[in-house]
Design a protein around this motif. Structure first.
Motif, short mmCIF file in Angstrom:
data_model
loop_
_atom_site.label_atom_id
_atom_site.label_comp_id
_atom_site.label_asym_id
_atom_site.label_seq_id
_atom_site.Cartn_x
_atom_site.Cartn_y
_atom_site.Cartn_z
N MET A 163 7.78 12.84 -8.37
CA MET A 163 8.58 12.95 -9.57
C MET A 163 9.69 11.92 -9.57
O MET A 163 10.32 11.66 -8.53
CB MET A 163 9.18 14.36 -9.68
N ASN A 164 9.92 11.33 -10.73
CA ASN A 164 10.96 10.31 -10.94
C ASN A 164 10.96 9.24 -9.85
O ASN A 164 11.98 8.97 -9.20
CB ASN A 164 12.33 11.00 -10.99
N PRO A 165 9.80 8.60 -9.62
CA PRO A 165 9.74 7.56 -8.59
C PRO A 165 10.56 6.34 -9.00
O PRO A 165 10.72 6.03 -10.18
CB PRO A 165 8.25 7.22 -8.52
N LYS A 166 11.05 5.63 -7.99
CA LYS A 166 11.86 4.44 -8.27
C LYS A 166 10.99 3.27 -8.73
O LYS A 166 11.36 2.51 -9.61
CB LYS A 166 12.64 4.05 -7.01
N ASP A 167 9.83 3.13 -8.09
CA ASP A 167 8.94 2.01 -8.42
C ASP A 167 7.59 2.55 -8.86
O ASP A 167 6.87 3.18 -8.08
CB ASP A 167 8.75 1.10 -7.21
N THR A 168 7.22 2.31 -10.11
CA THR A 168 5.92 2.71 -10.63
C THR A 168 5.38 1.63 -11.55
O THR A 168 6.10 0.72 -11.97
CB THR A 168 6.01 4.02 -11.43
N ASP A 169 4.10 1.74 -11.85
CA ASP A 169 3.51 0.85 -12.84
C ASP A 169 4.15 1.09 -14.20
O ASP A 169 4.46 2.23 -14.55
CB ASP A 169 2.00 1.08 -12.96
N LYS A 170 4.35 0.02 -14.93
CA LYS A 170 4.90 0.16 -16.27
C LYS A 170 3.85 0.80 -17.17
O LYS A 170 2.67 0.44 -17.13
CB LYS A 170 5.30 -1.22 -16.82
N ILE A 171 4.27 1.76 -17.97
CA ILE A 171 3.34 2.43 -18.87
C ILE A 171 3.26 1.66 -20.18
O ILE A 171 4.19 1.68 -20.99
CB ILE A 171 3.77 3.89 -19.13
N GLU A 172 2.17 0.96 -20.36
CA GLU A 172 1.95 0.23 -21.60
C GLU A 172 0.46 0.14 -21.87
O GLU A 172 -0.36 0.18 -20.94
CB GLU A 172 2.58 -1.17 -21.54
N ALA A 173 0.11 0.02 -23.13
CA ALA A 173 -1.29 0.00 -23.53
C ALA A 173 -1.99 -1.24 -22.99
O ALA A 173 -1.43 -2.34 -23.04
CB ALA A 173 -1.40 0.05 -25.05
#
Length: 297
Positions: free
Chosen positions: A246-256
């Motif tokens: 939950m609420n990770p500091k580094d994640t993939d950007k959510i985009e189409a």
């Protein structure tokens, strides 16, 4: 005890529903295969094991869902190519490579990248609106209280992960009829293995969701429940969440995603069907010559 679990889940939902939520959920996917039902009655146990090992990369996968309140991106975890099953069903499965799948629950938009026989497609669709039937049945999945919901889902006719042996299920008809059917299937397999399977028109989906993570999201195209889906079973495939961050500091950007030729779901299904029919005709042509079978139209 169950009343207490429900109360705790509601408490967590009220406390965090107004917050901005983000996270990553890791899902282990496993699909079972009935080797006997797929013409394996004539195979030795060693042969069955060899085929199962070759198909493992198709039947066991890990996916990552990166999500926030309204959006998500769903991807298969990258693994080395194991050079799994060739020919027949394996060849068909290896020709299809699913890519990133984006959902926007606010706009009801579903976009996914697919590669099919070396061609890239960007499939646009709407998020399926399943009529979930929720129950009070609950269980613990990790640290989360999860509740059961079921729905009936229409199946993509080209979704071979849903394939089952063609014809009546076991237990119907007498033993002689079963033996005749098995003999018929064994003969067919030398011509076209695809003759022996069918994709059901619909399946029952069972989901376990947790209101403790109040996003209406889940793996794949599944969504619409008042909490993140942690476990899901559809036909022979089970998806189980093994880890949540939950609420990770580094994640993939959510985009189409944007890669591939843009097509609608209906257009893509037509492309897949045409190519599948072409493959089957080619296979029949090669297998039919010298196969000693006549009278097939």
């Amino acid at each position: 005890m169950k009343t207490l679990l429900i109360a705790l889940a509601v408490f967590f939902t009220i406390n965090i529903s107004a917050q901005n939520i983000s996270g990553q959920a890791f899902y282990e996917s496993k699909t079972t295969m009935d080797m006997d039902g797929f013409g394996g009655r004539e195979m030795s146990e060693d042969m069955k094991k060899t085929i199962a090992d070759r198909m493992k990369s198709y039947l066991e996968k890990t996916y990552i869902l990166t999500f926030n309140n309204n959006e998500s991106i769903y991807k298969e975890e990258e693994k080395l190519d194991t050079n799994a099953g060739r020919g027949g069903f394996g060849m068909m499965m290896s020709s299809y490579t699913p890519g990133a799948q984006y959902k926007n629950l606010e706009t009801n938009q579903l976009i996914e990248e697919n590669e099919f026989f070396g061609k890239e497609f960007l499939v646009t669709d709407e998020v399926p609106q399943l009529e979930w039937v929720m129950s009070k049945e609950s269980k613990q999945i990790g640290q989360y209280v999860a509740f059961k919901a079921t729905a009936v889902k229409a199946v993509d006719p080209n979704d071979f992960s849903m394939a089952r042996p063609r014809g009546p299920r076991g237990g119907r008809g007498d033993n002689n009829a079963k033996e005749e059917k098995n003999d018929s299937l064994t003969k067919k397999e030398s011509d076209d293995p695809m003759d022996n399977i069918e994709v059901p028109k619909e399946v029952t989906v069972t989901a376990w969701y947790t209101p403790m993570i109040p996003v209406k999201n889940g793996p794949g195209e599944y969504a619409g429940l008042p909490g993140l889906i942690l476990e899901l079973n559809a036909h022979r495939t089970t998806l189980l969440c093994s880890k949540i961050i939950m609420n990770p500091k580094d994640t993939d950007k959510i985009e189409a995603p944007t890669k591939g030729k843009e097509v609608t779901r209906e257009e893509y299904q037509k492309i897949v069907k045409e190519k599948t029919d072409e493959m089957r005709e080619n296979f029949r042509g090669r297998g039919g010559r010298g196969g000693g079978r006549g009278g097939r139209g």
